[in-house]
Design a protein around this motif. Structure first.
Motif, short mmCIF file in Angstrom:
data_model
loop_
_atom_site.label_atom_id
_atom_site.label_comp_id
_atom_site.label_asym_id
_atom_site.label_seq_id
_atom_site.Cartn_x
_atom_site.Cartn_y
_atom_site.Cartn_z
N VAL A 133 0.83 -1.20 0.00
CA VAL A 133 0.00 0.00 0.00
C VAL A 133 0.87 1.26 0.00
N ASP A 134 1.84 1.30 0.91
CA ASP A 134 2.66 2.50 1.06
C ASP A 134 3.50 2.80 -0.18
N GLU A 135 3.84 1.75 -0.94
CA GLU A 135 4.68 1.93 -2.12
C GLU A 135 3.85 2.04 -3.40
N SER A 136 2.53 2.05 -3.28
CA SER A 136 1.66 2.12 -4.45
C SER A 136 1.49 3.56 -4.92
N GLU A 137 0.87 3.71 -6.07
CA GLU A 137 0.73 5.03 -6.68
C GLU A 137 -0.11 5.96 -5.82
N MET A 144 -1.03 5.23 -2.60
CA MET A 144 -0.82 4.92 -1.19
C MET A 144 -2.12 4.51 -0.51
N GLU A 145 -3.00 3.92 -1.29
CA GLU A 145 -4.27 3.40 -0.79
C GLU A 145 -4.47 1.99 -1.36
N VAL A 146 -5.38 1.26 -0.76
CA VAL A 146 -5.61 -0.13 -1.14
C VAL A 146 -6.11 -0.26 -2.57
N ASP A 147 -6.78 0.78 -3.09
CA ASP A 147 -7.33 0.66 -4.43
C ASP A 147 -6.27 0.56 -5.52
N SER A 148 -4.99 0.80 -5.16
CA SER A 148 -3.91 0.65 -6.13
C SER A 148 -3.40 -0.77 -6.25
N LEU A 149 -3.80 -1.64 -5.32
CA LEU A 149 -3.27 -3.01 -5.31
C LEU A 149 -3.91 -3.83 -6.42
N THR A 150 -3.11 -4.71 -7.00
CA THR A 150 -3.59 -5.61 -8.04
C THR A 150 -4.05 -6.92 -7.42
N ARG A 151 -4.68 -7.74 -8.22
CA ARG A 151 -5.09 -9.06 -7.75
C ARG A 151 -3.87 -9.92 -7.41
N GLU A 152 -2.80 -9.73 -8.15
CA GLU A 152 -1.56 -10.43 -7.84
C GLU A 152 -1.04 -10.02 -6.47
N ASP A 153 -1.18 -8.74 -6.14
CA ASP A 153 -0.80 -8.27 -4.80
C ASP A 153 -1.65 -8.94 -3.73
N HIS A 154 -2.94 -9.06 -3.99
CA HIS A 154 -3.84 -9.72 -3.03
C HIS A 154 -3.37 -11.13 -2.72
N PHE A 155 -3.07 -11.89 -3.77
CA PHE A 155 -2.64 -13.28 -3.57
C PHE A 155 -1.25 -13.34 -2.92
N GLN A 156 -0.42 -12.31 -3.16
CA GLN A 156 0.88 -12.27 -2.52
C GLN A 156 0.73 -12.18 -1.01
#
Length: 446
Positions: free
Chosen positions: A59-63, A65-77
């Motif tokens: 989250v902190d390193e995303s564009e 800095m919110e959860v809506d920037s996370l991908t589905r691959e991030d979720h599974f990670q």
């Protein structure tokens, strides 16, 4: 205004894996985004494991800095880093049911694992590590166990295992016994004294040996039997015993867990109907029998019946002590014991029964530690998580080492091995059941 239901005890919703909506991947990721946003805002579970730091870093390193920037691959990670210890649900999260947000992070991660498993994403290694019964039946033999144990400690073999299977070459693997508890049970001659029922116990015990005792540490089962005999408790064993299914649960194979439940629960329910209490010397196994079967199949009335009569060994012995039925004729003090309480025992809400019983032994001091060891079933065996598992356990290793105890112990033998490896010591862990057998002055059963 007070939160509705705030005065009620936390509870879990059963897994609804028989519903088609459970397997809807779009719905899964929508729910993951909702829960991750709550976790991101709270961050109370930062120190528990590697799943939460990974989530917060993503989250902190995303564009945005919110959860809506996370991908589905991030979720599974994030899901891959969760080893279902349940400590966030049981000890940290303020938003579990009956809170209106109904956050159950472990069950959400289990849903993600189940969807991944159903998509065929489990590796050959992951499947192999869950076959504890079959591996034990093949390896725990007089002519086979020495060869398997040698191979598991041979540098060349371990390098090959790492390359082909993804089992880290430095992970200390448990030894197989040439004559396991499964074989010993066949020769056991029970005394069967007259049972003395207590307020919450029947005074008759059926031992569920577990894969670990049956094939790798038979002394766990034998020491438990010796302690029960010293307290004039009739003993028998669960016929047709097989793996409880915990490794399958960790993998997300819910059909495999259902199969284990369907195989075991009828036998256990029959024992309960005959007046037997059930003891399992491994916390993960007692957790499966008491709670996870009910989460997977809440409609099976036999599951609830069995769950009421399954006990952790030290919980059971402390019930007997409360009723004045436990022998306290201890013959030997234990000195200072560094005791680790494992996560899968903690989440059963039974209290610190092992610590309390050890403290009944004269000339014994117990230094108790509850932090996660980091091994967590098959998770810490894998090449991608081995170093992370040791990192998680560092605070525990340091505190146990600093305690300078005569013995260090954990109810979970895998955690005991992890502590040994983390402390880089030649001193082996001593299981609490072995410590109690020693305190009673009993010789180890042959």
């Amino acid at each position: 205004m007070a939160q509705e239901g705030a005065d009620k005890a936390p509870y879990r919703q059963p897994l609804k894996w028989q519903d088609a909506s459970f397997w809807d991947e779009d719905a899964l990721h929508e729910e993951m985004e909702r829960v991750f946003d709550i976790c991101h805002t709270c961050r109370r579970c930062l120190s528990l494991c590697s799943a939460f730091p990974n989530l917060f870093d993503l989250v902190d390193e995303s564009e945005t800095m919110e959860v809506d920037s996370l991908t589905r691959e991030d979720h599974f990670q994030v899901a891959d880093r969760c080893y279902l210890c349940d400590m966030c649900f049981m000890a940290k999260c303020p938003y579990v049911p009956p809170h209106e947000w109904e956050v159950d992070f472990p069950h959400l991660m289990l849903r993600a694992k189940a969807i991944q498993y159903k998509k065929g994403e489990a590796s050959r290694r992951d499947e192999l590590l869950t076959k504890t019964d079959k591996l034990g039946q093949l390896a725990a033999r007089p002519g086979t166990a020495p060869l398997v144990n040698w191979a598991n400690r041979n540098r060349a073999t371990r390098a090959t295992m790492e390359k082909t299977l993804g089992i880290h070459r430095q992970r200390e693997l448990p030894k197989y016994a040439s004559r396991g508890f499964a074989d010993w049970k066949a020769t056991y001659q029970p005394a069967r004294p007259e049972p003395q029922a207590g307020e919450t116990t029947t005074g008759r015990v059926a031992v569920f040996g577990t894969c670990y005792a049956n094939y790798q540490m038979p002394e766990l089962g034998k020491d438990l039997v010796a302690i029960l005999e010293a307290n004039d408790i009739p003993v028998r064993f669960v016929d047709g015993e097989q793996c409880c299914g915990m490794p399958r649960l960790e993998l997300g194979d819910l059909e495999g867990v259902q199969g284990a439940k369907d195989a075991l629960v009828p036998k256990l329910a029959e024992l309960v109907d005959e007046g037997w209490d059930i003891l399992a010397p491994i916390p993960s196994c007692s957790l499966m029998l008491r709670e996870e079967y009910g989460n997977v199949d809440p409609g099976d009335e036999r599951v609830a019946k069995v769950a009421e009569r399954v006990f952790d060994p030290f919980e059971y012995l402390m019930h007997r002590h409360k009723d004045g039925l436990l022998s306290t004729d201890f013959q030997q003090g234990l000195g200072k014991v560094a005791y680790h309480r494992p996560c899968h025992q903690h989440v059963q809400n039974i209290g610190s029964q092992t610590q309390r019983l050890l403290e009944l032994v004269p000339d014994t001091e117990v230094a108790a530690f509850e932090r996660c060891s980091g091994h967590d079933g098959t998770w810490g065996v894998k090449v991608e998580w081995f170093e992370k598992s040791l990192e998680i356990g560092k605070p525990l290793f340091r505190r146990i080492k600093e305690s300078e105890a005569d013995f260090y112990a954990s109810d979970c033998p895998i955690a005991g091995t992890q502590i040994k490896q983390g402390m880089a010591t030649d001193q082996k862990p001593t299981h609490p059941l072995t410590l109690m057998r020693m305190a009673y002055g009993l010789e180890a059963k042959a």
